[in-house]
Scaffold this motif. Structure first.
Motif, PDB file in Angstrom:
ATOM      1  N   LYS A 272       3.439   3.310   8.506  1.00  0.00           N
ATOM      2  CA  LYS A 272       4.677   2.616   9.263  1.00  0.00           C
ATOM      3  C   LYS A 272       4.651   1.128   8.682  1.00  0.00           C
ATOM      4  CE  LYS A 272       5.072   4.846  13.516  1.00  0.00           C
ATOM      5  NZ  LYS A 272       5.382   4.976  14.892  1.00  0.00           N
ATOM      6  N   ASP A 274       6.014  -2.735   8.479  1.00  0.00           N
ATOM      7  CA  ASP A 274       6.373  -3.881   9.177  1.00  0.00           C
ATOM      8  C   ASP A 274       7.869  -4.345   8.725  1.00  0.00           C
ATOM      9  OD1 ASP A 274       5.964  -5.381   7.167  1.00  0.00           O
ATOM     10  OD2 ASP A 274       3.885  -5.856   7.995  1.00  0.00           O
ATOM     11  N   ARG A 275       8.273  -5.189   9.495  1.00  0.00           N
ATOM     12  CA  ARG A 275       9.722  -5.686   9.585  1.00  0.00           C
ATOM     13  C   ARG A 275       9.821  -6.537   8.127  1.00  0.00           C
ATOM     14  NH1 ARG A 275      11.970  -8.177  15.050  1.00  0.00           N
ATOM     15  NH2 ARG A 275      11.997  -6.047  16.034  1.00  0.00           N
ATOM     16  N   ARG A 277       7.827  -6.045   5.511  1.00  0.00           N
ATOM     17  CA  ARG A 277       7.973  -4.975   4.329  1.00  0.00           C
ATOM     18  C   ARG A 277       9.380  -4.418   3.917  1.00  0.00           C
ATOM     19  NH1 ARG A 277       6.669  -3.750  -0.687  1.00  0.00           N
ATOM     20  NH2 ARG A 277       6.056  -1.723  -0.941  1.00  0.00           N
TER      21      ARG A 277
END
Length: 289
Positions: A272, A274-275, A277
């Motif tokens: 997942k 992160d913001r 990225r």
């Protein structure tokens, strides 16, 4: 369709194994040759998908160990089960007679340095198990290892080696390497036929060795060594599977199924983001547009 009954071939921890009670041939899992090829292709495609997520998630690795009597089909099984899998995420190691450098280390050293990295599938064509199989049948090989102390080739000695193997595989499991082991169980008669086939066909002559025939004289000793090794080292975390190998296509389908079931049990997922990225990717897209 291929059934999901591979547990029947798994060696139960703590139970004594009797190979004479394990089949070398079972009802075909395919209708004809074309069906076998189609099923194998689907299994390989699934392995490739799972290996891709394994590589991306970068948390686990998978070690597949293949052991068998000569002509049982190890090379063919490895080839067919992993054909189509990204070679960057898969590495095969074959272990022959140990070198002088390898003999100067403990018996686990030469295989330890070939273990797969996280995210990869490693395949051992033979392995450290040779040290409780071939070496147990031919204990004269121990002389080259120059082991200290007394009691070499005693019952306690072999139990100590198998305890070392269990501890080693427990350590690997604890650190993210899942170990699955296959004994390709071929009958004495089927091996004899395959040796004759290697002699009769010029394109297979290179596979034949007179030493392989001489080793047939130790068949019963090998069966006892395999029974003791598999019984002592099949655990919940690192199981042995006794795969009926008189039918090569059946054996390959069963091995593929176990491999895929093992990978699926890891519940693999792509990482997942992160913001930060995600924002970076968005900015990159805007630049590209």
């Amino acid at each position: 369709m291929l059934n999901r009954g591979t547990d029947k071939y798994r060696v139960k921890p703590g139970r004594k194994l009797r190979l004479a009670r394990c089949p070398t041939d079972v009802p075909k899992l395919y209708r004809n040759e074309q069906d076998a090829e189609a099923q194998q292709a689907r299994q390989v495609a699934r392995t490739s998908e799972l290996q891709d997520v394994l590589y991306a998630s970068d948390h686990y690795s998978l070690l597949l160990i293949f052991q068998a009597m000569d002509a049982a089909g190890k090379d063919g099984a490895i080839k067919h089960v992993l054909t189509g899998v990204n070679p960057l995420g898969c590495q095969v190691s074959s272990f022959k007679q140990p070198s002088s450098e390898e003999l100067d280390h403990d018996f686990l050293w030469r295989t330890t340095v070939r273990l797969p990295e996280r995210g990869r599938i490693g395949i051992f064509n033979r392995s450290y198990y040779e040290e409780v199989l071939v070496v147990r049948v031919h204990p004269q090989f121990l002389a080259a290892q120059r082991l200290p102390g007394e009691g070499v080739d005693s019952r306690d000695f072999w139990e100590g080696r198998m305890r070392s193997i269990r501890d080693h595989e427990t350590h690997l499991h604890r650190n993210g390497t899942r170990v699955v082991k296959f004994f390709l169980h071929v009958s004495n008669e089927e091996q004899r036929k395959r040796f004759i086939d290697r002699i009769d066909h010029p394109d297979k002559n290179w596979k034949f060795s007179l030493g392989d025939v001489e080793e047939r004289g130790y068949w019963n000793e090998y069966m006892r060594a395999y029974e003791q090794a598999l019984s002592a080292t099949s655990t919940k975390e690192s199981p042995w599977y006794v795969i009926p190998a008189d039918d090569k296509k059946n054996a390959r389908l069963l091995v593929s199924q176990v491999v895929n079931q093992t990978l699926e049990s890891l519940d693999l997922k792509y990482p997942k983001l992160d913001r930060a990225r995600l924002a970076e990717l968005k900015a990159a897209r805007q630049l590209l547009e």
